[in-house]
Design a protein around this motif. Structure first.
Motif, PDB file in Angstrom:
ATOM      1  N   GLU A 115      -3.815  -0.857  12.876  1.00 59.33           N
ATOM      2  CA  GLU A 115      -3.215   0.256  12.141  1.00 59.33           C
ATOM      3  C   GLU A 115      -3.624   1.594  12.735  1.00 59.33           C
ATOM      4  N   TRP A 119      -1.156   4.392  14.607  1.00 58.46           N
ATOM      5  CA  TRP A 119      -1.135   5.816  14.247  1.00 58.46           C
ATOM      6  C   TRP A 119      -1.337   6.685  15.488  1.00 58.46           C
ATOM      7  N   ASP A 164       5.939  -3.281  15.441  1.00 56.60           N
ATOM      8  CA  ASP A 164       5.738  -2.307  14.362  1.00 56.60           C
ATOM      9  C   ASP A 164       6.114  -0.894  14.775  1.00 56.60           C
ATOM     10  N   PRO A 166       8.586   1.920  15.495  1.00 52.57           N
ATOM     11  CA  PRO A 166      10.002   2.210  15.242  1.00 52.57           C
ATOM     12  C   PRO A 166      10.717   2.602  16.530  1.00 52.57           C
ATOM     13  N   GLU A 174      10.485   7.056   8.422  1.00 52.38           N
ATOM     14  CA  GLU A 174      10.077   6.046   7.441  1.00 52.38           C
ATOM     15  C   GLU A 174       8.612   5.670   7.638  1.00 52.38           C
ATOM     16  N   TYR A 175       8.181   5.573   8.887  1.00 51.31           N
ATOM     17  CA  TYR A 175       6.770   5.257   9.157  1.00 51.31           C
ATOM     18  C   TYR A 175       5.866   6.323   8.559  1.00 51.31           C
ATOM     19  N   TYR A 176       6.170   7.603   8.800  1.00 51.18           N
ATOM     20  CA  TYR A 176       5.350   8.685   8.253  1.00 51.18           C
ATOM     21  C   TYR A 176       5.356   8.654   6.730  1.00 51.18           C
ATOM     22  N   ASN A 178       5.686   6.041   4.848  1.00 55.55           N
ATOM     23  CA  ASN A 178       4.919   4.878   4.391  1.00 55.55           C
ATOM     24  C   ASN A 178       3.417   5.088   4.514  1.00 55.55           C
TER      25      ASN A 178
END
Length: 314
Positions: A115, A119, A164, A166, A174-176, A178
């Motif tokens: 994770e 990031w 994972d 995008p 959407e990632y930001y 989430n």
């Protein structure tokens, strides 16, 4: 990073090649702005903040922290595959030794955590593109689609799952959205962010870096949404953004006029090793094999046997 930027090996064209949007975006003068943005954003992840803060280097030598990270991203984006694989394995090995307890949650952190790596990866590639769009010429829709595909390929050199990553602008948003719930600031996070943006020459960075970082901060902060600026306590009045954007575009245009010379002059002020990598890249020597390869193929050729165990440790 255990890497000699004066001897960038050219076994091949790396993973993307001369006609790729990645080469275009990462070798633009705007990349320096985008990367300052990225290393500032990193501190919103509390586990990454703990990792960086516990090493202490960010407070004593902010310049080297940014330079080494920028150099790694450049190697992956524009370097040959052998150098990229070796840089990746070296980085994973260094990260595997850096573990500890994140004080807010009490949980263990590791820079190799998937994770955290995701990031770092997304903020790096998205930030550099954001600066290229805001202060440079931007990409066509077709080039942008290819850029995000290349971003996913580049993730194969880190511990995160490339699936994972995008591959559309909407996916990035959407990632930001989430991850926003787990982002936070703290005293140590603010100190790290402000070190990246407003470095004092007293901390060993030197006058040229401190001045360059503060000038760049006007442009990099202008690219960020208000909620991030408020959370990090580095917001500025809207009028500053309105003045900065045209001024930065003019400066980028002037640097671009100088082509190779302009880019070589721009990067070393902030990141000397990254500047040397760019200088080697812009000589555009024909590699031994004038082709691109996949990270998987490059790992088979140049990776060590310990790569998989090192990655799994994250």
């Amino acid at each position: 990073m255990n890497f000699d930027p004066t001897n960038l090996r050219r076994t091949d064209y790396g993973f993307f090649g001369p006609d790729s949007p990645s080469w275009k975006v990462w070798t633009s003068p705007t990349a320096v702005i985008g990367f300052q943005r990225a290393v500032t954003l990193e501190f919103f992840d509390p586990f990454l903040t703990a990792s960086v803060a516990d090493t202490g280097k960010i407070y004593s030598d902010a310049r080297s922290r940014l330079d080494a990270t920028f150099a790694y991203f450049l190697i992956v984006a524009i370097g040959d595959s052998r150098t990229a694989i070796q840089a990746s394995e070296h980085l994973m090995t260094v990260h595997a030794k850096s573990t500890g307890i994140e004080p807010i949650s009490g949980k263990r952190y590791s820079p190799n955590n998937p994770e955290t790596q995701l990031w770092i990866h997304i903020t790096g590639w998205q930030s550099v593109l954001k600066a290229y769009e805001m202060f440079g010429p931007g990409l066509t829709p077709e080039e942008e689609a290819r850029y995000w595909q290349e971003c996913r390929i580049a993730a194969e050199l880190q511990t995160c799952d490339p699936a994972d990553v995008p591959v559309t602008r909407e996916g990035i948003r959407e990632y930001y959205a989430n991850v926003r719930a787990r982002l936070c600031s703290s005293e140590r996070a603010e100190e790290g962010m402000h070190q990246m943006l407003f470095t004092s020459p007293k901390n060993g960075a030197g006058l040229t870096y401190a001045l360059g970082a503060r000038l760049l901060s006007f442009a990099s902060i202008a690219t960020l949404p208000k909620w991030m600026r408020h959370l990090g306590r580095f917001d500025r009045p809207r009028i500053v953004d309105l003045l900065v954007k045209p001024a930065a575009r003019i400066l980028v245009w002037l640097f671009t006029l100088f082509n190779k010379a302009g880019l070589i002059m721009a990067a070393p002020i902030i990141a000397p090793m990254a500047g040397q990598i760019l200088e080697q890249h812009l000589k555009f020597e024909v590699p031994e094999h004038a082709e691109t390869v996949t990270p998987a193929a490059a790992r088979e050729l140049y990776g060590s046997r310990g790569h998989r165990s090192v990655s799994a440790a994250g």
